[in-house]
Design an enzyme around this catalytic site. Structure first.
Site, PDB file in Angstrom:
ATOM      1  N   GLU A 127       0.858  -1.192   0.000  1.00 20.86           N
ATOM      2  CA  GLU A 127       0.000   0.000   0.000  1.00 20.86           C
ATOM      3  C   GLU A 127       0.885   1.230   0.000  1.00 20.86           C
ATOM      4  O   GLU A 127       1.628   1.467   0.952  1.00 20.86           O
ATOM      5  CB  GLU A 127      -0.934  -0.030   1.217  1.00 20.86           C
ATOM      6  CG  GLU A 127      -1.900  -1.203   1.187  1.00 20.86           C
ATOM      7  CD  GLU A 127      -2.661  -1.295  -0.117  1.00 20.86           C
ATOM      8  OE1 GLU A 127      -3.404  -0.370  -0.463  1.00 20.86           O
ATOM      9  OE2 GLU A 127      -2.497  -2.312  -0.835  1.00 20.86           O
TER      10      GLU A 127
ATOM     11  N   CYS B 215      -1.300   9.593   3.351  1.00 19.62           N
ATOM     12  CA  CYS B 215      -1.313   9.095   1.976  1.00 19.62           C
ATOM     13  C   CYS B 215      -2.571   9.578   1.269  1.00 19.62           C
ATOM     14  O   CYS B 215      -2.603   9.728   0.057  1.00 19.62           O
ATOM     15  CB  CYS B 215      -1.248   7.578   1.974  1.00 19.62           C
ATOM     16  SG  CYS B 215      -2.493   6.854   3.042  1.00 19.62           S
TER      17      CYS B 215
HETATM   18  P1  NAD Z   1       8.915   4.544   3.828  1.00 20.95           P
HETATM   19  O1  NAD Z   1       8.674   3.812   2.563  1.00 20.95           O
HETATM   20  O2  NAD Z   1      10.123   5.385   3.922  1.00 20.95           O
HETATM   21  O3  NAD Z   1       8.992   3.513   5.056  1.00 20.95           O
HETATM   22  C1  NAD Z   1       7.954   2.599   5.333  1.00 20.95           C
HETATM   23  C2  NAD Z   1       8.537   1.407   6.075  1.00 20.95           C
HETATM   24  O4  NAD Z   1       9.413   0.713   5.188  1.00 20.95           O
HETATM   25  C3  NAD Z   1       9.374   1.789   7.292  1.00 20.95           C
HETATM   26  O5  NAD Z   1       9.163   0.856   8.317  1.00 20.95           O
HETATM   27  C4  NAD Z   1      10.798   1.690   6.767  1.00 20.95           C
HETATM   28  O6  NAD Z   1      11.740   1.425   7.776  1.00 20.95           O
HETATM   29  C5  NAD Z   1      10.665   0.512   5.824  1.00 20.95           C
HETATM   30  N1  NAD Z   1      11.697   0.446   4.778  1.00 20.95           N
HETATM   31  C6  NAD Z   1      12.406   1.466   4.253  1.00 20.95           C
HETATM   32  N2  NAD Z   1      13.269   0.983   3.328  1.00 20.95           N
HETATM   33  C7  NAD Z   1      13.094  -0.355   3.261  1.00 20.95           C
HETATM   34  C8  NAD Z   1      13.659  -1.407   2.495  1.00 20.95           C
HETATM   35  N3  NAD Z   1      14.611  -1.161   1.594  1.00 20.95           N
HETATM   36  N4  NAD Z   1      13.228  -2.670   2.692  1.00 20.95           N
HETATM   37  C9  NAD Z   1      12.253  -2.934   3.594  1.00 20.95           C
HETATM   38  N5  NAD Z   1      11.671  -1.985   4.358  1.00 20.95           N
HETATM   39  C10 NAD Z   1      12.073  -0.705   4.185  1.00 20.95           C
HETATM   40  O7  NAD Z   1       7.577   5.391   4.133  1.00 20.95           O
HETATM   41  P2  NAD Z   1       7.292   6.365   5.346  1.00 20.95           P
HETATM   42  O8  NAD Z   1       8.066   7.636   5.145  1.00 20.95           O
HETATM   43  O9  NAD Z   1       7.423   5.648   6.638  1.00 20.95           O
HETATM   44  O10 NAD Z   1       5.721   6.640   5.129  1.00 20.95           O
HETATM   45  C11 NAD Z   1       5.240   7.566   4.224  1.00 20.95           C
HETATM   46  C12 NAD Z   1       4.787   6.903   2.935  1.00 20.95           C
HETATM   47  O11 NAD Z   1       3.836   5.901   3.207  1.00 20.95           O
HETATM   48  C13 NAD Z   1       4.076   7.890   2.007  1.00 20.95           C
HETATM   49  O12 NAD Z   1       4.480   7.653   0.694  1.00 20.95           O
HETATM   50  C14 NAD Z   1       2.605   7.550   2.197  1.00 20.95           C
HETATM   51  O13 NAD Z   1       1.774   7.921   1.123  1.00 20.95           O
HETATM   52  C15 NAD Z   1       2.665   6.069   2.393  1.00 20.95           C
HETATM   53  N6  NAD Z   1       1.468   5.557   3.099  1.00 20.95           N
HETATM   54  C16 NAD Z   1       0.560   4.829   2.385  1.00 20.95           C
HETATM   55  C17 NAD Z   1      -0.607   4.378   3.009  1.00 20.95           C
HETATM   56  C18 NAD Z   1      -1.653   3.575   2.265  1.00 20.95           C
HETATM   57  O14 NAD Z   1      -2.497   2.971   2.907  1.00 20.95           O
HETATM   58  N7  NAD Z   1      -1.630   3.546   0.950  1.00 20.95           N
HETATM   59  C19 NAD Z   1      -0.806   4.653   4.359  1.00 20.95           C
HETATM   60  C20 NAD Z   1       0.159   5.383   5.052  1.00 20.95           C
HETATM   61  C21 NAD Z   1       1.305   5.829   4.408  1.00 20.95           C
END
Ligand code: NAD
Length: 520
Positions: A283, A317
């Protein structure tokens, strides 16, 4: 199934405000929160830690997070394999009952958990209250759904018994973002667990203390530690190790598009010893639009725009980022919106009058400042009174040229772009012209246009004559299409199916005589 959403407190009442205020203030003495790694029933603190600073008072370290190693992960996997079957074979009734207890446990610690979340994120109390209710809803909704709807189906004919039933997928890596550390973390773990899977929870670095408090509620309600491991750390290290581990069968990811797509790639490689095709629930972000029609109620529009674009500083998001307004009401709406934005109070969430708080961390703050500078010439309105310290970005309104990067990339901050449209159809065309398809809004009093929007707008969640954020469990299953995600629809009837696989058995019941055993 009689599901009821958790109630939301009314913080205009002094009593409600005072109770929460005293918890918020009293936990300050526990800061920094020390977040351990938890593998089975062993809890450990590492000297290797990630440090998160308070967003409105960056001199204050709010949490220190122990970093999980590859060895910790391996240990968690081995424990999971040993205890997984006991959990899998517990009755659904029993596991569902446990998750009703998790919901109760969460409610009993409501103010404490909300307070930790506010100290870590800078979220406004009302936003935090709504998010907390969603976390509780996820537990109850998935518990009820698993018990009442994921039922085996038998078709028995003369001489043939058939059964179709669901089995858990196995070990699930749940990797969550920081912006909804209560609701999203809870829902992403509760869904797989209630259906009998094992969960390796990897919370976002910035909000690991909030996630840890929630995890403790799961354990205290009776979810065994052997099937629910808490593995905080960096995404690029432990996150990636979870994604590529040969024993992890599903990656339940919510986060940014770039990380999600990189996980998709890595998860497609079969590692030595891997005996399943990994499934990815993904997501991602949004670039959400709202169309304001010629005959729109401007009062409704203004309220919907303010809450959708600037609630939690635009760090959702589902946040509104692209505003398309009909010629006929463009100037009037623009003037009123700019005036309303200037009335928004910005400051620390400890002062409940403030509606807009700081953004999550320095990295976001600097990124948004840069974006503001690059687009200065398109700026048409901005909240003026902003505190000097803390990661504050004032809500800002732009009229950038159509299809500049302001219109295409996810911003994740309180910056809104607006553009004139000459017809409702043109608004739909613009709204759909995006890689993303998460939320969208329509403000209109024209039934034909409302129907057209329902038929033509590409969005996982379409909202009409209201704001475009704040999906409610059961009422508005949430999730998007296109590059916004795989459409998991959290809080809806399809979610649990992602973590189970259907199995069928067929038995020929026309026996040919009796076996020796039955004769003895
Ligand atoms: P992010 O992608 O930076 O991190 C999300 C998670 O992924 C964190 O736990 C992070 O540590 C982990 N992560 C980072 N790099 C990784 C890798 N290489 N391998 C595995 N895991 C990894 O996102 P964020 O800054 O925490 O959140 C914001 C983003 O999330 C925005 O783009 C937002 O739109 C999205 N979001 C989407 C929804 C939805 O339901 N569609 C809901 C909330 C947030």
């Amino acid at each position: 199934m009689e599901f009821k959403n958790e109630t939301i407190r009314d913080f205009s009442m002094d009593t409600e405000r005072n109770t929460l205020r005293s918890v918020l203030n009293s936990i300050k003495k526990s800061i920094p929160f020390e977040v351990p790694i938890s593998v089975g029933d062993t809890e450990k603190f590492s000297t290797n830690r990630f440090v998160h600073k308070n967003p409105w008072s960056p001199d204050l370290v709010v949490s220190r997070v122990s970093l999980t190693t590859a060895n910790d992960l391996e240990e968690a996997i081995q424990i999971s394999k040993k205890y997984g079957n006991q959990w899998k074979h517990r009755s659904q009734e029993d596991r569902s009952h446990l998750f009703i207890k998790v919901a109760e446990k969460l409610v009993s610690k409501k103010d404490f958990i909300i307070s930790v979340c506010i100290w870590e994120t800078g979220k406004h109390i009302t936003e935090a209250e709504i998010e907390f209710a969603e976390a509780v809803d996820f537990c109850r909704y998935y518990a009820d759904f698993a018990r009442d709807q994921l039922l085996p189906n038998s078709i028995n004919l003369l001489g043939e018994d058939n059964l179709y039933y669901y089995q858990p997928k196995g070990i699930i890596g749940c990797i969550s973002p920081w912006n909804f550390p209560m609701a999203i973390f809870t829902g992403m773990c509760a869904g797989p667990l209630v259906t009998g899977n094992i969960v390796l929870a990897k919370p976002a670095e910035e909000t690991s203390a909030t996630a840890y408090e929630i995890t403790k509620c799961f354990w205290e309600a009776g979810v065994p530690k052997e099937v629910f491991h808490f593995l905080p750390g960096f995404g690029s290290e432990i996150g990636e190790a979870i994604v590529t581990h040969p024993e992890v069968s599903v990656i339940n990811f919510t986060g940014s598009r770039d990380v999600g797509l990189s996980i998709l790639k890595k998860a497609s490689i079969v590692s030595p010893g891997q005996r399943m095709i990994k499934k990815l629930v993904c997501e991602l972000g949004g670039k959400n639009a709202m169309i304001v029609d010629a005959d729109a109620d401007i009062d409704v529009a203004i309220q919907a725009i303010l809450s959708s674009a600037f609630g939690f500083q635009g760090q959702k998001c589902s946040a509104l980022s692209r505003l398309f307004v009909h010629n006929d009401c463009y100037d009037k709406l623009k003037e009123r919106l700019i005036a309303a934005m200037d009335g928004l109070l910005i400051g620390s969430p400890l002062d409940f009058e403030n509606r807009i708080g700081p953004v999550i961390h320095e990295e976001s703050f600097l990124r948004l400042l840069k974006l503001q500078k690059e687009n200065e010439s398109f700026l048409i309105g901005k909240t003026t009174l902003v505190p000097n310290t803390g990661f504050y970005i004032p809500p800002s309104l732009y009229e950038p040229p159509i299809f500049s990067s302001m219109w295409t990339s996810e911003i994740f901050g309180p910056l809104l772009s607006m553009q004139k449209i000459s017809s409702f159809a043109e608004g739909i065309q613009y709204a759909n012209d995006s890689d993303y398809a998460l939320t969208c809004g329509v403000i209109s009093r024209n039934p034909k246009h409302i129907l057209q929007a329902k038929l033509e707008i590409e969005a996982g969640n379409l909202y009409i004559n209201r704001g475009i954020t704040g999906a409610v469990v059961n009422r508005q299953p949430f999730g998007g299409g296109k590059l916004s995600g795989t459409g998991a629809k959290a809080g809806g009837p399809d979610y649990l199916h992602l973590f189970v696989e259907g199995k069928t058995y067929t038995e020929n019941t026309m026996r040919q005589g009796f076996s020796r055993d039955t004769l003895q």
